[in-house]
Design a protein around this motif. Structure first.
Motif, PDB file in Angstrom:
ATOM      1  N   ARG A 253     -19.797 -20.257  32.759  1.00 23.97           N
ATOM      2  CA  ARG A 253     -19.016 -19.666  31.648  1.00 23.97           C
ATOM      3  C   ARG A 253     -19.721 -20.076  30.364  1.00 23.97           C
ATOM      4  NH1 ARG A 253     -13.540 -18.142  33.038  1.00 23.97           N
ATOM      5  NH2 ARG A 253     -12.944 -19.014  35.043  1.00 23.97           N
ATOM      6  N   PRO A 254     -20.794 -19.368  29.999  1.00 29.48           N
ATOM      7  CA  PRO A 254     -21.635 -19.831  28.884  1.00 29.48           C
ATOM      8  C   PRO A 254     -21.048 -19.578  27.491  1.00 29.48           C
ATOM      9  CG  PRO A 254     -22.486 -17.773  29.768  1.00 29.48           C
ATOM     10  CD  PRO A 254     -21.329 -18.152  30.631  1.00 29.48           C
ATOM     11  N   PHE A 255     -20.047 -18.698  27.388  1.00 33.99           N
ATOM     12  CA  PHE A 255     -19.591 -18.308  26.040  1.00 33.99           C
ATOM     13  C   PHE A 255     -18.326 -19.038  25.594  1.00 33.99           C
ATOM     14  CE2 PHE A 255     -21.709 -14.441  27.809  1.00 33.99           C
ATOM     15  CZ  PHE A 255     -22.861 -14.530  27.036  1.00 33.99           C
ATOM     16  N   VAL A 256     -18.108 -20.230  26.119  1.00 38.38           N
ATOM     17  CA  VAL A 256     -16.900 -20.972  25.744  1.00 38.38           C
ATOM     18  C   VAL A 256     -16.955 -21.346  24.255  1.00 38.38           C
ATOM     19  CG1 VAL A 256     -17.967 -23.096  26.703  1.00 38.38           C
ATOM     20  CG2 VAL A 256     -15.509 -23.034  26.235  1.00 38.38           C
ATOM     21  N   PRO A 257     -15.967 -20.883  23.466  1.00 39.62           N
ATOM     22  CA  PRO A 257     -16.005 -21.208  22.033  1.00 39.62           C
ATOM     23  C   PRO A 257     -15.643 -22.674  21.774  1.00 39.62           C
ATOM     24  CG  PRO A 257     -14.536 -19.332  22.503  1.00 39.62           C
ATOM     25  CD  PRO A 257     -14.850 -19.991  23.809  1.00 39.62           C
ATOM     26  N   GLU A 258     -16.223 -23.228  20.708  1.00 36.62           N
ATOM     27  CA  GLU A 258     -15.950 -24.640  20.385  1.00 36.62           C
ATOM     28  C   GLU A 258     -14.467 -24.849  20.069  1.00 36.62           C
ATOM     29  OE1 GLU A 258     -18.644 -26.645  17.572  1.00 36.62           O
ATOM     30  OE2 GLU A 258     -16.878 -27.824  17.020  1.00 36.62           O
ATOM     31  N   SER A 259     -13.852 -23.851  19.433  1.00 37.94           N
ATOM     32  CA  SER A 259     -12.428 -23.974  19.086  1.00 37.94           C
ATOM     33  C   SER A 259     -11.576 -24.141  20.347  1.00 37.94           C
ATOM     34  CB  SER A 259     -11.971 -22.741  18.305  1.00 37.94           C
ATOM     35  OG  SER A 259     -12.278 -21.581  19.042  1.00 37.94           O
ATOM     36  N   LEU A 260     -12.002 -23.509  21.427  1.00 34.42           N
ATOM     37  CA  LEU A 260     -11.262 -23.603  22.692  1.00 34.42           C
ATOM     38  C   LEU A 260     -11.409 -25.003  23.301  1.00 34.42           C
ATOM     39  CD1 LEU A 260     -11.313 -20.766  25.332  1.00 34.42           C
ATOM     40  CD2 LEU A 260     -11.115 -23.127  25.958  1.00 34.42           C
ATOM     41  N   ILE A 261     -12.620 -25.550  23.238  1.00 35.82           N
ATOM     42  CA  ILE A 261     -12.866 -26.911  23.732  1.00 35.82           C
ATOM     43  C   ILE A 261     -11.945 -27.892  22.991  1.00 35.82           C
ATOM     44  CG2 ILE A 261     -14.589 -28.798  23.809  1.00 35.82           C
ATOM     45  CD1 ILE A 261     -16.754 -26.654  24.250  1.00 35.82           C
ATOM     46  N   LYS A 262     -11.867 -27.710  21.684  1.00 36.33           N
ATOM     47  CA  LYS A 262     -11.055 -28.590  20.827  1.00 36.33           C
ATOM     48  C   LYS A 262      -9.566 -28.475  21.199  1.00 36.33           C
ATOM     49  CE  LYS A 262     -10.692 -29.585  15.918  1.00 36.33           C
ATOM     50  NZ  LYS A 262      -9.736 -28.827  15.127  1.00 36.33           N
ATOM     51  N   ARG A 263      -9.133 -27.231  21.378  1.00 38.25           N
ATOM     52  CA  ARG A 263      -7.716 -26.977  21.718  1.00 38.25           C
ATOM     53  C   ARG A 263      -7.335 -27.664  23.031  1.00 38.25           C
ATOM     54  NH1 ARG A 263      -8.230 -21.810  19.940  1.00 38.25           N
ATOM     55  NH2 ARG A 263      -8.539 -20.788  21.949  1.00 38.25           N
ATOM     56  N   VAL A 264      -8.201 -27.548  24.021  1.00 32.33           N
ATOM     57  CA  VAL A 264      -7.910 -28.135  25.341  1.00 32.33           C
ATOM     58  C   VAL A 264      -7.862 -29.663  25.236  1.00 32.33           C
ATOM     59  CG1 VAL A 264      -8.793 -28.442  27.695  1.00 32.33           C
ATOM     60  CG2 VAL A 264      -8.827 -26.178  26.651  1.00 32.33           C
ATOM     61  N   ILE A 265      -8.808 -30.261  24.498  1.00 34.19           N
ATOM     62  CA  ILE A 265      -8.822 -31.728  24.378  1.00 34.19           C
ATOM     63  C   ILE A 265      -7.540 -32.224  23.688  1.00 34.19           C
ATOM     64  CG2 ILE A 265      -9.990 -33.721  23.316  1.00 34.19           C
ATOM     65  CD1 ILE A 265     -12.638 -32.184  23.697  1.00 34.19           C
ATOM     66  N   GLU A 266      -7.165 -31.552  22.602  1.00 29.66           N
ATOM     67  CA  GLU A 266      -5.965 -31.986  21.871  1.00 29.66           C
ATOM     68  C   GLU A 266      -4.721 -31.905  22.747  1.00 29.66           C
ATOM     69  OE1 GLU A 266      -6.023 -29.729  18.240  1.00 29.66           O
ATOM     70  OE2 GLU A 266      -7.601 -31.019  17.406  1.00 29.66           O
ATOM     71  N   ALA A 267      -4.576 -30.797  23.467  1.00 29.28           N
ATOM     72  CA  ALA A 267      -3.393 -30.629  24.327  1.00 29.28           C
ATOM     73  C   ALA A 267      -3.425 -31.626  25.490  1.00 29.28           C
ATOM     74  CB  ALA A 267      -3.325 -29.198  24.848  1.00 29.28           C
ATOM     75  N   THR A 268      -4.617 -31.949  25.988  1.00 29.91           N
ATOM     76  CA  THR A 268      -4.723 -32.920  27.082  1.00 29.91           C
ATOM     77  C   THR A 268      -4.270 -34.296  26.614  1.00 29.91           C
ATOM     78  OG1 THR A 268      -6.565 -31.673  28.008  1.00 29.91           O
ATOM     79  CG2 THR A 268      -6.304 -33.929  28.798  1.00 29.91           C
ATOM     80  N   ARG A 269      -4.659 -34.655  25.400  1.00 25.36           N
ATOM     81  CA  ARG A 269      -4.240 -35.962  24.862  1.00 25.36           C
ATOM     82  C   ARG A 269      -2.720 -36.034  24.735  1.00 25.36           C
ATOM     83  NH1 ARG A 269      -8.439 -39.131  23.840  1.00 25.36           N
ATOM     84  NH2 ARG A 269     -10.382 -38.315  22.956  1.00 25.36           N
ATOM     85  N   SER A 270      -2.087 -34.906  24.389  1.00 24.95           N
ATOM     86  CA  SER A 270      -0.627 -34.897  24.223  1.00 24.95           C
ATOM     87  C   SER A 270       0.129 -34.768  25.542  1.00 24.95           C
ATOM     88  CB  SER A 270      -0.189 -33.737  23.326  1.00 24.95           C
ATOM     89  OG  SER A 270      -0.869 -33.774  22.116  1.00 24.95           O
ATOM     90  N   TYR A 271      -0.378 -33.935  26.443  1.00 27.40           N
ATOM     91  CA  TYR A 271       0.408 -33.594  27.642  1.00 27.40           C
ATOM     92  C   TYR A 271      -0.165 -34.129  28.955  1.00 27.40           C
ATOM     93  CZ  TYR A 271       2.530 -30.289  24.381  1.00 27.40           C
ATOM     94  OH  TYR A 271       3.162 -29.734  23.309  1.00 27.40           O
ATOM     95  N   GLY A 272      -1.346 -34.710  28.923  1.00 30.65           N
ATOM     96  CA  GLY A 272      -1.933 -35.249  30.159  1.00 30.65           C
ATOM     97  C   GLY A 272      -2.901 -34.298  30.836  1.00 30.65           C
ATOM     98  N   ALA A 273      -2.622 -32.993  30.712  1.00 25.78           N
ATOM     99  CA  ALA A 273      -3.525 -31.989  31.300  1.00 25.78           C
ATOM    100  C   ALA A 273      -3.322 -30.667  30.569  1.00 25.78           C
ATOM    101  CB  ALA A 273      -3.234 -31.810  32.788  1.00 25.78           C
TER     102      ALA A 273
END
Ligand code: CTP
Ligand code: MG
Length: 227
Positions: A107-127
């Motif tokens: 999946r080469p076109f993953v936007p940086e904003s999406l990476i950031k969103r997933v990390i932030e939500a993982t820190r809050s919700y665990g996954a």
């Protein structure tokens, strides 16, 4: 510490080239390298672990060297399934890892904003996982006949990167492997064991290269510089 795991040990059978799809050239840069570059550029990522097929260990190492990819911590031998490949990487990850982001190497076109969103939500919700709503009508079809319509309001395509707190992923994978259970992604694994997985907005550009048509589309996208 946030560590990205890239399972890249598949054979690419549905695409049907002799070289596994992650190593195919995509407008001058191998597909795997394009995906790696997205994580190299993302400031939230501290390190990357790649799981590759034993036959392609040396090839992968050479790619990392020639493209000077500095965040790659280790290349491990993958397993016979995606889950086993991820497990191999988890086992050798640095002890300081707090969050894993598991991302399909294709999946080469993953936007940086999406990476950031997933990390932030993982820190809050665990996954957390990115998802996009199903856009076509969904019907149940049998013997070429439409049997029923399936309401699609709550149906989503699940993408990667999938974020999981490190201990949670280790525990769930240990348990799944011990019980001989196999899941196609981390959201299915966690859901099976009753852990909440928070869904964030995915991206239509973040498609997985699976069939030949996807490769053609990817080349056109690079031409358009939409990535
Ligand atoms: N993968 C892996 N180890 C495996 C199988 C898959 O690391 N034993 C990886 C693939 O390399 C890919 C990701 O998991 O980056 C998603 O898998 P998929 O798109 O299914 O890739 P392949 O298994 O290579 O393709 P196919 O199923 O068509 O053979
Ligand atoms: Mg596969």
């Amino acid at each position: 510490m946030v560590v990205a795991i890239l399972p890249a040990a598949g054979k690419g059978e549905r695409l049907g080239e002799s070289l596994p799809k992650q190593f195919l050239d995509l407008k001058g840069i191998p597909l795997l390298v394009r995906t790696l570059l997205a994580f190299e550029k993302a400031p939230q990522i501290d390190g990357i672990i790649i799981a590759t097929h034993p036959l392609y260990l040396e090839h992968t190492e050479n790619l990392i060297k020639s493209f000077n990819l500095r965040k790659v911590l280790k290349i491990v031998e993958g397993g016979t399934t995606r889950q086993r490949s991820v497990y191999q990487a988890v086992k050798i990850a640095p002890l300081e890892t707090e969050v894993f982001l598991v991302h399909d190497a294709v999946r080469p076109f993953v936007p940086e904003s999406l990476i950031k969103r997933v990390i932030e939500a993982t820190r809050s919700y665990g996954a957390s996982v990115p998802a996009i709503p199903v856009r076509d009508t969904l019907n149940l079809v049998k013997d070429h006949l439409v049997k029923a319509n399936v309401p699609r309001e709550n149906l989503f395509h699940i993408q990667t990167p999938q974020g999981i707190k490190a201990n949670l992923l280790k525990t769930c994978l240990d348990e799944a492997i011990a019980r001989g259970l196999e899941f196609t992604d981390e959201s299915s694994l966690l859901t099976y064991f009753g852990h909440p997985v928070y869904v964030v907005e995915g991206s239509w550009l973040n498609f997985k290269i699976t069939f030949k048509e996807d490769l053609i589309l990817a080349e056109k996208l690079i031409d358009c510089k939409i990535e």
